[in-house]
Design a protein around this motif. Structure first.
Motif, PDB file in Angstrom:
ATOM      1  N   ARG A  24      12.110   7.421   2.896  1.00  0.00           N
ATOM      2  CA  ARG A  24      10.931   7.140   3.711  1.00  0.00           C
ATOM      3  C   ARG A  24      10.946   5.712   4.250  1.00  0.00           C
ATOM      4  N   VAL A  25      10.437   5.560   5.454  1.00  0.00           N
ATOM      5  CA  VAL A  25      10.307   4.246   6.092  1.00  0.00           C
ATOM      6  C   VAL A  25       8.862   4.003   6.511  1.00  0.00           C
ATOM      7  N   ILE A  26       8.232   5.021   7.092  1.00  0.00           N
ATOM      8  CA  ILE A  26       6.901   4.911   7.677  1.00  0.00           C
ATOM      9  C   ILE A  26       5.919   5.809   6.926  1.00  0.00           C
ATOM     10  N   MET A  27       4.696   5.336   6.736  1.00  0.00           N
ATOM     11  CA  MET A  27       3.640   6.129   6.103  1.00  0.00           C
ATOM     12  C   MET A  27       2.645   6.637   7.144  1.00  0.00           C
ATOM     13  N   GLU A  28       2.033   7.758   6.835  1.00  0.00           N
ATOM     14  CA  GLU A  28       0.934   8.258   7.648  1.00  0.00           C
ATOM     15  C   GLU A  28      -0.342   7.481   7.296  1.00  0.00           C
ATOM     16  N   LYS A  29      -1.281   7.442   8.238  1.00  0.00           N
ATOM     17  CA  LYS A  29      -2.526   6.705   8.020  1.00  0.00           C
ATOM     18  C   LYS A  29      -3.238   7.172   6.756  1.00  0.00           C
ATOM     19  N   GLY A  30      -3.297   8.485   6.551  1.00  0.00           N
ATOM     20  CA  GLY A  30      -3.976   9.025   5.372  1.00  0.00           C
ATOM     21  C   GLY A  30      -3.331   8.578   4.076  1.00  0.00           C
ATOM     22  N   GLU A  31      -2.007   8.450   4.069  1.00  0.00           N
ATOM     23  CA  GLU A  31      -1.305   7.987   2.871  1.00  0.00           C
ATOM     24  C   GLU A  31      -1.668   6.537   2.561  1.00  0.00           C
ATOM     25  N   VAL A  32      -1.677   5.715   3.590  1.00  0.00           N
ATOM     26  CA  VAL A  32      -2.003   4.298   3.392  1.00  0.00           C
ATOM     27  C   VAL A  32      -3.432   4.152   2.885  1.00  0.00           C
ATOM     28  N   GLU A  33      -4.358   4.863   3.517  1.00  0.00           N
ATOM     29  CA  GLU A  33      -5.762   4.766   3.119  1.00  0.00           C
ATOM     30  C   GLU A  33      -5.961   5.248   1.683  1.00  0.00           C
ATOM     31  N   GLN A  34      -5.283   6.307   1.310  1.00  0.00           N
ATOM     32  CA  GLN A  34      -5.401   6.810  -0.059  1.00  0.00           C
ATOM     33  C   GLN A  34      -4.869   5.787  -1.061  1.00  0.00           C
ATOM     34  N   ASN A  35      -3.722   5.190  -0.748  1.00  0.00           N
ATOM     35  CA  ASN A  35      -3.144   4.194  -1.657  1.00  0.00           C
ATOM     36  C   ASN A  35      -3.997   2.930  -1.735  1.00  0.00           C
ATOM     37  N   LEU A  36      -4.564   2.507  -0.604  1.00  0.00           N
ATOM     38  CA  LEU A  36      -5.434   1.336  -0.614  1.00  0.00           C
ATOM     39  C   LEU A  36      -6.723   1.608  -1.389  1.00  0.00           C
ATOM     40  N   THR A  37      -7.211   2.835  -1.304  1.00  0.00           N
ATOM     41  CA  THR A  37      -8.394   3.216  -2.087  1.00  0.00           C
ATOM     42  C   THR A  37      -8.122   3.057  -3.579  1.00  0.00           C
ATOM     43  N   ILE A  38      -6.929   3.468  -4.014  1.00  0.00           N
ATOM     44  CA  ILE A  38      -6.549   3.333  -5.421  1.00  0.00           C
ATOM     45  C   ILE A  38      -6.430   1.864  -5.804  1.00  0.00           C
ATOM     46  N   LEU A  39      -5.790   1.064  -4.957  1.00  0.00           N
ATOM     47  CA  LEU A  39      -5.647  -0.366  -5.244  1.00  0.00           C
ATOM     48  C   LEU A  39      -7.009  -1.030  -5.379  1.00  0.00           C
ATOM     49  N   ALA A  40      -7.904  -0.754  -4.437  1.00  0.00           N
ATOM     50  CA  ALA A  40      -9.242  -1.363  -4.479  1.00  0.00           C
ATOM     51  C   ALA A  40      -9.999  -0.926  -5.729  1.00  0.00           C
ATOM     52  N   GLY A  46       0.805  -1.215   0.000  1.00  0.00           N
ATOM     53  CA  GLY A  46       0.000   0.000   0.000  1.00  0.00           C
ATOM     54  C   GLY A  46       0.836   1.262   0.000  1.00  0.00           C
ATOM     55  N   GLY A  47       2.076   1.163  -0.494  1.00  0.00           N
ATOM     56  CA  GLY A  47       2.991   2.300  -0.476  1.00  0.00           C
ATOM     57  C   GLY A  47       2.915   3.188  -1.704  1.00  0.00           C
ATOM     58  N   GLY A  48       2.082   2.808  -2.682  1.00  0.00           N
ATOM     59  CA  GLY A  48       1.983   3.615  -3.887  1.00  0.00           C
ATOM     60  C   GLY A  48       3.344   3.878  -4.497  1.00  0.00           C
ATOM     61  N   ARG A  49       3.627   5.127  -4.820  1.00  0.00           N
ATOM     62  CA  ARG A  49       4.938   5.477  -5.376  1.00  0.00           C
ATOM     63  C   ARG A  49       5.724   6.399  -4.444  1.00  0.00           C
ATOM     64  N   ILE A  50       5.496   6.233  -3.147  1.00  0.00           N
ATOM     65  CA  ILE A  50       6.329   6.928  -2.162  1.00  0.00           C
ATOM     66  C   ILE A  50       7.762   6.404  -2.306  1.00  0.00           C
ATOM     67  N   ASP A  51       8.732   7.291  -2.208  1.00  0.00           N
ATOM     68  CA  ASP A  51      10.139   6.909  -2.377  1.00  0.00           C
ATOM     69  C   ASP A  51      10.696   6.379  -1.061  1.00  0.00           C
ATOM     70  N   PHE A  52      10.762   5.057  -0.945  1.00  0.00           N
ATOM     71  CA  PHE A  52      11.262   4.418   0.262  1.00  0.00           C
ATOM     72  C   PHE A  52      12.773   4.216   0.196  1.00  0.00           C
ATOM     73  N   PHE A  53      13.368   3.988   1.370  1.00  0.00           N
ATOM     74  CA  PHE A  53      14.824   3.930   1.473  1.00  0.00           C
ATOM     75  C   PHE A  53      15.442   2.795   0.660  1.00  0.00           C
ATOM     76  N   PHE A  54      14.731   1.667   0.536  1.00  0.00           N
ATOM     77  CA  PHE A  54      15.314   0.508  -0.139  1.00  0.00           C
ATOM     78  C   PHE A  54      15.397   0.684  -1.656  1.00  0.00           C
ATOM     79  N   ASP A  55      14.675   1.662  -2.209  1.00  0.00           N
ATOM     80  CA  ASP A  55      14.795   1.956  -3.634  1.00  0.00           C
ATOM     81  C   ASP A  55      15.845   3.029  -3.899  1.00  0.00           C
ATOM     82  N   CYS A  56      16.292   3.697  -2.829  1.00  0.00           N
ATOM     83  CA  CYS A  56      17.346   4.707  -2.901  1.00  0.00           C
ATOM     84  C   CYS A  56      16.938   5.963  -3.648  1.00  0.00           C
TER      85      CYS A  56
END
Length: 361
Positions: A80-96, A66-76
């Motif tokens: 980012r490591v942690i998402m806010e609740k609103g970010e997760v919910e928005q990304n899950l809404t798109i996935l659904a 549910g991370g969408g296209r947030i730039d996380f540390f493992f992609d360099c």
């Protein structure tokens, strides 16, 4: 005599290493990272009774927790490591929304969180069941810990899932080898890859559903061993005449892929996250194509590779390699396989779909 200047951060990491090592030495599994054969079953809050059709729509998708296209540390590309609740919910809404658009009968998911700090502890399997036409699911962890004392990751429970419109049974988790080259502490906290197997039983027989996510970042032969075990397991079902669908993120390129290294999105200088050189792996997927049907046949992939790429870490670029697959030992509808490349905002992987003719229904 050479004197080494040690930074405060290095001192802190060194102390943390010693603390963690002492805790691991004092207890069997203090951080709860060990995963057995356990599998979790889920059901939509409001499940619907659906008749089983003769032809099923099958879909596989690595949904990047549910991370969408947030730039996380493992992609360099970011840190980012942690998402806010609103970010997760928005990304899950798109996935659904995208899943409802395809309306699959069977959905194979990789990198789905059910209880992780990085995704605000939202049970993503339950969320997707409750917000799509899918009714039942099974889940097996690949990364699990009460607390990961690194990069602020914290609590983790992430893995593979199979969602369908019909009840599943006899689910089991088959463990895959761990990366050999890692030190003891890294291996303790690191992902434990698996093959998830569940059965869809119906009046005409049963369909075996297999979902997997092979290792990334392995510099040894671990991934090759995993792919061989997965293939051997599929072969065992095939030898008994049992129909199966095998799907997932294999983290390996098909044979005849033109580019195997130096991808535009490969910006990691940290060797721990370099996974962009597949030049020694060009035939690892060949055994699958030689024996089983693929949603995207090898001839079609060879003629137009880019149209079937499924992965990139660069949200500003384009898909640049294929690592996701669907195979079967019988009955894909010829020419029905598609790679959906229009949804880059939803994940760092593109989903694949195919139609499957159910035997004996």
């Amino acid at each position: 005599m050479l004197k080494l200047k040690i930074s405060n951060k290095m001192r802190t990491l060194g102390k943390m290493y010693l603390v963690v090592l002492s805790m691991l030495s004092a207890a069997c599994d203090p951080f709860g990272t060990r995963i057995g054969r356990e599998v979790s079953y889920f059901e939509a809050s409001e499940s619907e009774n659906v008749s089983l059709p003769d032809t099923l729509k099958v879909m596989t998708w690595n949904v990047k927790f549910g991370g969408g296209r947030i730039d996380f540390f493992f992609d360099c590309h970011g840190d980012r490591v942690i998402m806010e609740k609103g970010e997760v919910e928005q990304n899950l809404t798109i996935l659904a929304e995208k899943i409802r658009e395809v309306n699959p009968d069977i959905l194979f998911l990789q990198e789905v969180d059910i209880d992780a700090k990085r995704s605000d502890f939202i049970n993503q399997v339950q969320y997707l069941l409750d917000h799509t036409a899918l009714n039942y699911g099974v889940y097996a962890s690949q990364w699990k810990a009460k607390y990961i004392p690194s990069d602020g990751i914290g609590k983790m429970n992430s893995g593979n899932a199979i969602l369908t419109k019909w009840e599943l049974s006899d689910a089991k988790r088959i463990a895959l080898p761990l990366i050999d080259e890692q030190n003891f502490i890294v291996r303790y906290f690191y992902l434990k890859r698996n093959l998830l197997h569940a059965k869809l039983k119906y009046s005409g027989g049963e369909l075996n559903l297999l979902n997997t996510h092979a290792s990334a970042y392995a510099k040894d032969n671990t991934k090759k061993q995993q792919l061989e075990i997965i293939k051997h397991y599929a072969d065992s079902l095939n030898s008994k005449g049992l129909p199966f669908i095998l799907a997932g993120d294999f983290n390996a390129l098909p044979p005849n892929t033109k580019q195997t290294r130096n991808f535009d999105d490969s910006v990691c200088e940290d060797a721990d996250y370099e996974a962009d050189d597949y030049s020694a792996e060009t035939d690892w997927m060949t055994p699958y194509y030689e024996v089983y049907e693929s949603a995207i046949c090898l001839g079609e992939y060879s003629n137009d590779n880019a149209r079937h790429f499924t992965h990139t870490t660069d949200k500003n670029g384009f898909w640049n390699r294929k690592t996701d697959y669907i195979f079967t030992n019988r009955n894909f509808v010829s020419g029905s396989g598609t790679t959906i490349q229009d949804w880059m905002e939803a994940s760092d992987h593109a989903p694949i779909t195919v139609n499957y003719e159910l035997p004996g229904n």
